[in-house]
Enzyme design. Sequence first.
Site, PDB file in Angstrom:
ATOM      1  CB  SER A 121      -0.853  -0.023   1.270  1.00  0.00           C
ATOM      2  OG  SER A 121      -1.412   1.244   1.519  1.00  0.00           O
TER       3      SER A 121
ATOM      4  CE1 TYR B 121      -3.869  -2.520   5.452  1.00  0.00           C
ATOM      5  CE2 TYR B 121      -3.232  -0.201   5.399  1.00  0.00           C
ATOM      6  CZ  TYR B 121      -3.583  -1.354   4.748  1.00  0.00           C
ATOM      7  OH  TYR B 121      -3.646  -1.355   3.375  1.00  0.00           O
TER       8      TYR B 121
ATOM      9  CE  LYS C  66      -1.605  -4.589   3.273  1.00  0.00           C
ATOM     10  NZ  LYS C  66      -1.943  -5.852   2.609  1.00  0.00           N
TER      11      LYS C  66
HETATM   12  C1  UD1 Z   1      -6.800   4.747   3.732  1.00  0.00           C
HETATM   13  C2  UD1 Z   1      -5.753   4.307   4.694  1.00  0.00           C
HETATM   14  C3  UD1 Z   1      -4.655   3.602   3.929  1.00  0.00           C
HETATM   15  C4  UD1 Z   1      -5.234   2.449   3.165  1.00  0.00           C
HETATM   16  C5  UD1 Z   1      -6.306   2.984   2.216  1.00  0.00           C
HETATM   17  C6  UD1 Z   1      -6.998   1.892   1.440  1.00  0.00           C
HETATM   18  C7  UD1 Z   1      -5.859   5.888   6.546  1.00  0.00           C
HETATM   19  C8  UD1 Z   1      -5.142   6.981   7.281  1.00  0.00           C
HETATM   20  N1  UD1 Z   1      -5.250   5.438   5.451  1.00  0.00           N
HETATM   21  O1  UD1 Z   1      -6.210   5.696   2.843  1.00  0.00           O
HETATM   22  O2  UD1 Z   1      -3.686   3.154   4.820  1.00  0.00           O
HETATM   23  O3  UD1 Z   1      -4.222   1.804   2.437  1.00  0.00           O
HETATM   24  O4  UD1 Z   1      -7.296   3.677   2.983  1.00  0.00           O
HETATM   25  O5  UD1 Z   1      -7.967   1.244   2.179  1.00  0.00           O
HETATM   26  O6  UD1 Z   1      -6.937   5.472   6.924  1.00  0.00           O
HETATM   27  N2  UD1 Z   1     -12.145  11.325   4.011  1.00  0.00           N
HETATM   28  C9  UD1 Z   1     -13.184  12.176   4.366  1.00  0.00           C
HETATM   29  N3  UD1 Z   1     -14.314  11.613   4.888  1.00  0.00           N
HETATM   30  C10 UD1 Z   1     -14.467  10.270   5.068  1.00  0.00           C
HETATM   31  C11 UD1 Z   1     -13.407   9.408   4.701  1.00  0.00           C
HETATM   32  C12 UD1 Z   1     -12.249   9.977   4.195  1.00  0.00           C
HETATM   33  O7  UD1 Z   1     -13.077  13.381   4.223  1.00  0.00           O
HETATM   34  O8  UD1 Z   1     -15.532   9.842   5.563  1.00  0.00           O
HETATM   35  C13 UD1 Z   1     -10.941  11.907   3.394  1.00  0.00           C
HETATM   36  C14 UD1 Z   1      -9.662  11.610   4.119  1.00  0.00           C
HETATM   37  O9  UD1 Z   1      -9.394  12.575   5.084  1.00  0.00           O
HETATM   38  C15 UD1 Z   1      -8.657  11.628   2.948  1.00  0.00           C
HETATM   39  C16 UD1 Z   1      -9.465  11.121   1.756  1.00  0.00           C
HETATM   40  O10 UD1 Z   1     -10.824  11.323   2.111  1.00  0.00           O
HETATM   41  O11 UD1 Z   1      -8.242  12.946   2.668  1.00  0.00           O
HETATM   42  C17 UD1 Z   1      -9.254   9.663   1.456  1.00  0.00           C
HETATM   43  O12 UD1 Z   1      -9.516   8.884   2.621  1.00  0.00           O
HETATM   44  P1  UD1 Z   1      -9.685   7.306   2.566  1.00  0.00           P
HETATM   45  O13 UD1 Z   1     -10.626   6.932   1.494  1.00  0.00           O
HETATM   46  O14 UD1 Z   1      -9.975   6.822   3.946  1.00  0.00           O
HETATM   47  O15 UD1 Z   1      -8.248   6.819   2.090  1.00  0.00           O
HETATM   48  P2  UD1 Z   1      -6.803   7.125   2.727  1.00  0.00           P
HETATM   49  O16 UD1 Z   1      -6.908   7.713   4.057  1.00  0.00           O
HETATM   50  O17 UD1 Z   1      -6.008   7.849   1.703  1.00  0.00           O
END
Ligand code: UD1
Length: 335
Positions: free
Chosen positions: A123, A147, A151
């Site tokens: 990842s 997690y 990895k």
């Molecule tokens: C997350 C994991 C990462 C994992 C990947 C795939 C974390 C910190 N990282 O990545 O390790 O490999 O998922 O499963 O959890 N966001 C919102 N609202 C939400 C959800 C997310 O604003 O309800 C924002 C987050 O702040 C971020 C973006 O959307 O800026 C992407 O978030 P997300 O889809 O959870 O992915 P990652 O955090 O990049």
Amino acid sequence: MILVTGGAGYIGSHTALSLLQNDEDVIIVDDFSNSDKRVLENLEKLTHKKIQFSELDCCDEQALEQVFIKHTISACIHFAGYKAVGESSKIPLEYYNNNITSTLIILKLLKKYNAKRFIFSSSATVYGSPETSPINETFPLSVTNPYGRSKLMVEDILRDIIAAEPDWSIGLLRYFNPIGAHESGLIGERPNGIPNNVMPYISMVGAGKLPCLPVFGNDYDTHDGTGVRDYIHVMDLAEGHVAMLAKISKEVGLSTYNLGTGQGYSVLDLVTQFEKVTGQKINYEIMPRRQGDIATCYADPQKALKELGWKTTRNLQTMIEDTWRFEQDSQGKSR
Ligand code: UD1
């Protein structure tokens, strides 16, 4: 025959489909801890092939060895694992046990049955808080949660193995943010309960299953203040594995690739584009930053292009259309 662990899961099922469509023989193993048996039926519908399958936990060495006894396994693509970042900090022992033990058992069996070919689902999380984007494969590695550490530990184990036994063929694939679904609407991502990841969340808000998207922070140093990520269509990601398999089938050694598009979108970009593509209004609310999140993370995918001949072909509009089709087709099914 290619062993696909976690092949009923989100990325595993799309990759199994790509492999089958490329005339590979595939055996899927899955314990259904975060997946659904109907995925296998849908894979049969899509491929018109009988899916070879065994229900087992990859930590169960005896059960997994039966698969090696019954079938001539030539390589393994290992998707099975726990993947929720937040949960991993609450139950680290389960995460390390599941994610590391399963890998060790698979590697041991691949060696025993003389099939030292392995592709690992890593990842972009292994880049920790990168100083800049785009991120290439030489960037320093660090992690902040169990997690991610599981990895990185497996990556380290694989680097140690190749140093000691150079006749292995190993591919480390670092995924950016997979979203979307197969264009048929038959397979896609089905998170249990409230999603952690942003696109499944938006899609459930669009479908009226959740009232409002929490946007975690609008004060990041990005074009609109919300977090920027590299969203990649899961079928592009699946095809990356087919390209990786071609390489490990003919060469020994370990190679590492980013699988991303090279393009970053913010949370609000996703919301706007989702509304445009689907015509659904997405209510959102700005919330405090989520702990552990970074401002920006997108890939430099040039190495995969040069060495695997792989690049993404599906844009954000297609990712959203396919997400939405799956969301609607799965209405009333398992959610
Ligand atoms: C997350 C994991 C990462 C994992 C990947 C795939 C974390 C910190 N990282 O990545 O390790 O490999 O998922 O499963 O959890 N966001 C919102 N609202 C939400 C959800 C997310 O604003 O309800 C924002 C987050 O702040 C971020 C973006 O959307 O800026 C992407 O978030 P997300 O889809 O959870 O992915 P990652 O955090 O990049």
